[in-house]
Write a protein that holds these residues in place. Structure first.
Motif, PDB file in Angstrom:
ATOM      1  N   GLN A  28      -6.036  -4.297  -6.319  1.00 36.71           N
ATOM      2  CA  GLN A  28      -4.921  -3.535  -7.256  1.00 36.71           C
ATOM      3  C   GLN A  28      -4.885  -1.970  -7.648  1.00 36.71           C
ATOM      4  O   GLN A  28      -3.905  -1.513  -8.070  1.00 36.71           O
ATOM      5  CB  GLN A  28      -6.560  -4.069  -8.108  1.00 36.71           C
ATOM      6  N   GLU A  29      -5.915  -0.675  -6.767  1.00 32.68           N
ATOM      7  CA  GLU A  29      -5.182   0.141  -7.130  1.00 32.68           C
ATOM      8  C   GLU A  29      -4.481   1.019  -7.115  1.00 32.68           C
ATOM      9  O   GLU A  29      -3.085   0.902  -7.374  1.00 32.68           O
ATOM     10  CB  GLU A  29      -6.719   1.587  -6.534  1.00 32.68           C
ATOM     11  N   VAL A  30      -3.389  -0.186  -5.794  1.00 31.25           N
ATOM     12  CA  VAL A  30      -2.456   0.478  -5.443  1.00 31.25           C
ATOM     13  C   VAL A  30      -0.856  -0.008  -6.596  1.00 31.25           C
ATOM     14  O   VAL A  30      -0.377   0.799  -6.747  1.00 31.25           O
ATOM     15  CB  VAL A  30      -1.413  -0.263  -4.193  1.00 31.25           C
ATOM     16  N   LEU A  31      -1.196  -1.319  -7.115  1.00 30.50           N
ATOM     17  CA  LEU A  31      -0.803  -1.706  -8.394  1.00 30.50           C
ATOM     18  C   LEU A  31      -0.451  -0.882  -9.550  1.00 30.50           C
ATOM     19  O   LEU A  31       0.263  -0.096  -9.938  1.00 30.50           O
ATOM     20  CB  LEU A  31      -0.821  -3.242  -8.580  1.00 30.50           C
ATOM     21  N   ASP A  32      -2.165  -0.608  -9.975  1.00 31.16           N
ATOM     22  CA  ASP A  32      -1.744  -0.171 -11.390  1.00 31.16           C
ATOM     23  C   ASP A  32      -1.998   1.230 -11.118  1.00 31.16           C
ATOM     24  O   ASP A  32      -1.722   2.357 -12.607  1.00 31.16           O
ATOM     25  CB  ASP A  32      -3.787  -0.044 -11.370  1.00 31.16           C
ATOM     26  N   TYR A  33      -2.192   2.432  -9.681  1.00 31.37           N
ATOM     27  CA  TYR A  33      -1.645   3.401  -9.739  1.00 31.37           C
ATOM     28  C   TYR A  33      -0.299   3.700  -9.056  1.00 31.37           C
ATOM     29  O   TYR A  33       0.301   4.917 -10.195  1.00 31.37           O
ATOM     30  CB  TYR A  33      -2.779   4.043  -8.284  1.00 31.37           C
ATOM     31  N   ASN A  34       0.611   2.716  -9.059  1.00 23.93           N
ATOM     32  CA  ASN A  34       2.441   3.486  -8.910  1.00 23.93           C
ATOM     33  C   ASN A  34       3.349   2.506  -9.124  1.00 23.93           C
ATOM     34  O   ASN A  34       4.243   2.789  -9.260  1.00 23.93           O
ATOM     35  CB  ASN A  34       2.132   2.669  -7.142  1.00 23.93           C
ATOM     36  N   CYS A  66       9.987  -6.958 -12.086  1.00 22.86           N
ATOM     37  CA  CYS A  66      10.422  -6.475 -10.469  1.00 22.86           C
ATOM     38  C   CYS A  66      11.338  -5.743 -10.303  1.00 22.86           C
ATOM     39  O   CYS A  66      10.944  -4.873  -9.468  1.00 22.86           O
ATOM     40  CB  CYS A  66      11.049  -8.178  -9.977  1.00 22.86           C
ATOM     41  N   ILE A  67      11.351  -4.696 -11.197  1.00 29.68           N
ATOM     42  CA  ILE A  67      12.961  -3.845 -11.026  1.00 29.68           C
ATOM     43  C   ILE A  67      11.105  -2.355 -10.364  1.00 29.68           C
ATOM     44  O   ILE A  67      11.669  -1.962 -10.256  1.00 29.68           O
ATOM     45  CB  ILE A  67      14.220  -3.852 -12.128  1.00 29.68           C
ATOM     46  N   GLU A  68      10.927  -2.644 -11.995  1.00 27.87           N
ATOM     47  CA  GLU A  68       9.496  -1.337 -11.817  1.00 27.87           C
ATOM     48  C   GLU A  68       9.011  -1.740 -10.627  1.00 27.87           C
ATOM     49  O   GLU A  68       8.351  -0.601 -10.404  1.00 27.87           O
ATOM     50  CB  GLU A  68       8.602  -1.528 -12.720  1.00 27.87           C
ATOM     51  N   TRP A  69       8.985  -3.397 -10.084  1.00 26.26           N
ATOM     52  CA  TRP A  69       8.033  -2.472  -8.627  1.00 26.26           C
ATOM     53  C   TRP A  69       8.538  -2.914  -7.373  1.00 26.26           C
ATOM     54  O   TRP A  69       8.192  -1.907  -6.469  1.00 26.26           O
ATOM     55  CB  TRP A  69       7.720  -4.369  -8.350  1.00 26.26           C
ATOM     56  N   LEU A  70      10.123  -2.508  -7.591  1.00 32.37           N
ATOM     57  CA  LEU A  70      10.727  -2.104  -6.673  1.00 32.37           C
ATOM     58  C   LEU A  70      10.998  -0.935  -6.673  1.00 32.37           C
ATOM     59  O   LEU A  70      11.279  -0.103  -5.528  1.00 32.37           O
ATOM     60  CB  LEU A  70      12.402  -2.713  -7.186  1.00 32.37           C
ATOM     61  N   GLN A  71      11.313  -0.612  -7.395  1.00 34.70           N
ATOM     62  CA  GLN A  71      10.671   1.286  -7.732  1.00 34.70           C
ATOM     63  C   GLN A  71       9.469   1.624  -7.277  1.00 34.70           C
ATOM     64  O   GLN A  71       9.682   3.297  -6.586  1.00 34.70           O
ATOM     65  CB  GLN A  71      11.297   1.776  -9.583  1.00 34.70           C
ATOM     66  N   ALA A  72       8.750   1.419  -7.853  1.00 32.33           N
ATOM     67  CA  ALA A  72       7.653   1.770  -7.314  1.00 32.33           C
ATOM     68  C   ALA A  72       7.559   1.950  -5.525  1.00 32.33           C
ATOM     69  O   ALA A  72       6.722   2.858  -5.397  1.00 32.33           O
ATOM     70  CB  ALA A  72       6.454   0.850  -7.841  1.00 32.33           C
ATOM     71  N   PHE A  73       7.825   0.654  -4.844  1.00 28.95           N
ATOM     72  CA  PHE A  73       8.009   0.257  -3.257  1.00 28.95           C
ATOM     73  C   PHE A  73       8.472   1.397  -2.975  1.00 28.95           C
ATOM     74  O   PHE A  73       7.873   1.860  -1.604  1.00 28.95           O
ATOM     75  CB  PHE A  73       8.700  -0.593  -3.161  1.00 28.95           C
ATOM     76  N   ASP A  81       0.830  -0.097   2.365  1.00 32.76           N
ATOM     77  CA  ASP A  81       1.071  -0.510   0.388  1.00 32.76           C
ATOM     78  C   ASP A  81       2.972  -0.329  -0.013  1.00 32.76           C
ATOM     79  O   ASP A  81       2.518  -1.404  -0.859  1.00 32.76           O
ATOM     80  CB  ASP A  81       0.532   0.549  -0.224  1.00 32.76           C
ATOM     81  N   TYR A  82       3.451   0.099   0.599  1.00 31.00           N
ATOM     82  CA  TYR A  82       4.720  -0.315   0.039  1.00 31.00           C
ATOM     83  C   TYR A  82       4.873  -1.939   0.441  1.00 31.00           C
ATOM     84  O   TYR A  82       5.959  -2.514  -0.736  1.00 31.00           O
ATOM     85  CB  TYR A  82       5.662   1.085   0.162  1.00 31.00           C
ATOM     86  N   ILE A  83       4.718  -2.231   1.746  1.00 38.97           N
ATOM     87  CA  ILE A  83       5.305  -3.389   1.893  1.00 38.97           C
ATOM     88  C   ILE A  83       4.695  -4.267   0.879  1.00 38.97           C
ATOM     89  O   ILE A  83       5.318  -5.607   0.162  1.00 38.97           O
ATOM     90  CB  ILE A  83       4.686  -3.584   3.560  1.00 38.97           C
ATOM     91  N   LEU A  84       3.286  -4.036   0.441  1.00 40.99           N
ATOM     92  CA  LEU A  84       2.698  -4.420  -0.356  1.00 40.99           C
ATOM     93  C   LEU A  84       3.395  -5.364  -1.971  1.00 40.99           C
ATOM     94  O   LEU A  84       3.687  -6.061  -2.805  1.00 40.99           O
ATOM     95  CB  LEU A  84       1.213  -4.911  -0.583  1.00 40.99           C
ATOM     96  N   LEU A  85       3.619  -3.700  -2.209  1.00 37.59           N
ATOM     97  CA  LEU A  85       4.580  -3.823  -3.280  1.00 37.59           C
ATOM     98  C   LEU A  85       5.937  -4.531  -3.237  1.00 37.59           C
ATOM     99  O   LEU A  85       6.493  -5.453  -3.901  1.00 37.59           O
ATOM    100  CB  LEU A  85       4.611  -2.520  -3.756  1.00 37.59           C
ATOM    101  N   GLU A  86       6.331  -4.018  -2.009  1.00 38.18           N
ATOM    102  CA  GLU A  86       7.546  -5.164  -1.690  1.00 38.18           C
ATOM    103  C   GLU A  86       7.321  -6.514  -2.142  1.00 38.18           C
ATOM    104  O   GLU A  86       8.175  -7.270  -2.639  1.00 38.18           O
ATOM    105  CB  GLU A  86       8.584  -4.842  -0.802  1.00 38.18           C
ATOM    106  N   CYS A  87       6.436  -7.062  -1.476  1.00 40.86           N
ATOM    107  CA  CYS A  87       6.176  -8.529  -1.314  1.00 40.86           C
ATOM    108  C   CYS A  87       5.918  -9.237  -2.824  1.00 40.86           C
ATOM    109  O   CYS A  87       5.540 -10.923  -2.996  1.00 40.86           O
ATOM    110  CB  CYS A  87       5.000  -8.730  -0.487  1.00 40.86           C
ATOM    111  N   CYS A  88       5.314  -8.350  -3.788  1.00 41.16           N
ATOM    112  CA  CYS A  88       4.614  -8.397  -5.045  1.00 41.16           C
ATOM    113  C   CYS A  88       6.534  -9.207  -5.685  1.00 41.16           C
ATOM    114  O   CYS A  88       6.206 -10.097  -6.828  1.00 41.16           O
ATOM    115  CB  CYS A  88       4.010  -7.521  -6.220  1.00 41.16           C
TER     116      CYS A  88
END
Ligand SMILES: O=C(O)c1ccc2cc(-c3ccc[nH]3)cc(-c3cccc4ccccc34)c2n1
Length: 349
Positions: free
Chosen positions: A43-49, A88-95, A128-135
């Protein structure tokens, strides 16, 4: 009669969708069956990034879909789907930002320490950035399954991820940290870097997502959009490079360090194109050095080469050409393009 609430597209309503998506991801059986420390980590990986930027790329999907439909506001069913793809675009950018900050050895991002710089994180950030992409693909599955454009959206995010990674490859091999090889700093290479690293995910992707949701299938419409939006994205990055040196730190929200960072920027590539042999020697001696005297030598050279005027001329030319191409194209309502164009030109100094 129950008043139907009409949705207004604001950062707050867009953030409401983030909370929905985060809860859906946290409810995933794999996450639910984790011990609590791992759940909390995820959850912190998501909320922080993921939230924390200006969210313009993500919020643009709704505006594109509404513009194509010629609607002021979208129907409720469309609102969640459009904003989910926007996120999903914001998740891509975070990754990419988490990964790029590790590669660049950056210290801060969006006014806080980079994720990998956290004491407890370090190289765990690579997982963590791999998980961000998977999301991204979990969200697409959750919100696009059953939509005729489901496969197109999957292909779109895979293709733009591939393009963005190639942009980073080119950037990293053209301007390796600490080694200044100016022979690689050509405007052609620069344009390729910004096209693949920035323009595809920042400008083409939001519009293509809106087009899929609007049911557009004509490949020519996507080709026309790509042609216009990549030029818009290249302008956007060139303006960013210009403001890094000539913008007011108060307004752009950061103090520019491209010269110290040996960045392959539009300014240095344009300078090299017009520099005499003696001026190239000055660049060789001082570009990529952090001492203020070196930075001053480069800025003095930029003045002599009148790069400000060169940028202004490029800006005027670029705006005129884009405005004309937008007016001439018949693939989509002009508002799809002009609403973006008006937001990226002329941020005050
Ligand atoms: O992270 C963000 O959303 C973000 C961060 C900095 C930004 C700076 C400008 C900027 C304006 C003048 C000079 N610079 C414009 C946009 C922007 C605004 C609206 C839509 C967009 C679509 C794609 C990319 C950017 C944007 C911007 N968006």
């Amino acid at each position: 009669k129950r008043q139907r609430s009409t949705y207004t597209h604001t950062r707050e309503s867009f953030m409401d969708v983030y909370n929905i998506l985060r809860e859906e991801l946290m409810k995933d059986p794999v996450v639910q069956s984790h011990p609590s420390h791992a759940k909390e980590w995820f959850q912190e990986v998501l909320d922080y990034n993921v939230p924390g930027g200006k969210l313009n790329r993500g919020m643009a999907v709704y505006d594109v879909l509404a513009a194509i439909k010629g609607a002021e506001a979208l129907a409720e069913a469309d609102v969640l789907q459009a904003n989910a793809l926007g996120w999903c675009i914001e998740w891509l950018q975070a990754f990419f930002l988490v990964a790029d900050d590790i590669m660049d050895g950056s210290i801060t991002r969006r006014g806080q320490p980079c994720w990998y710089k956290q004491e407890k994180v370090g190289m765990i950030a690579c997982n963590d950035y791999i998980l961000l992409e998977c999301c991204i693909f979990k969200i697409i599955k959750q919100h696009m399954a059953g939509h005729p454009g489901y496969l197109k959206v999957m292909e779109l995010f895979h293709e733009v991820t591939y393009q963005t990674a190639h942009g980073q490859l080119l950037d990293l091999t053209t301007a390796p940290q600490g080694r200044v090889d100016l022979s690689k700093y050509t405007l052609d290479t620069y344009m390729r870097i910004v096209t693949y690293k920035t323009a595809y995910y920042s400008f083409y992707l939001p519009v293509a997502c809106g087009m899929v949701l609007a049911g557009i299938t004509d490949p020519q419409a996507y080709a026309t959009a790509e042609d216009i939006l990549l030029d818009m994205g290249r302008y956007f990055q060139i303006q960013d490079d210009y403001l890094d040196c000539y913008g007011d730190p108060e307004v752009i929200g950061k103090i520019g360090t491209d010269i110290e960072d040996n960045k392959c920027s539009w300014l240095i590539c344009t300078a090299l194109q017009h520099a005499s042999q003696e001026q190239q020697d000055i660049i060789k001696a001082h570009y990529g050095a952090s001492d203020p005297a070196s930075v001053a030598h480069i800025k003095e050279l930029y003045e002599k080469l009148d790069l400000e005027a060169k940028f202004k001329a490029y800006e005027a030319q670029s705006y005129a050409t884009l405005s004309q191409r937008i007016a001439e194209q018949t693939a989509m309502p002009r508002l799809v393009f002009t609403s973006l164009l008006d937001k990226i030109y002329k941020r005050c100094k």
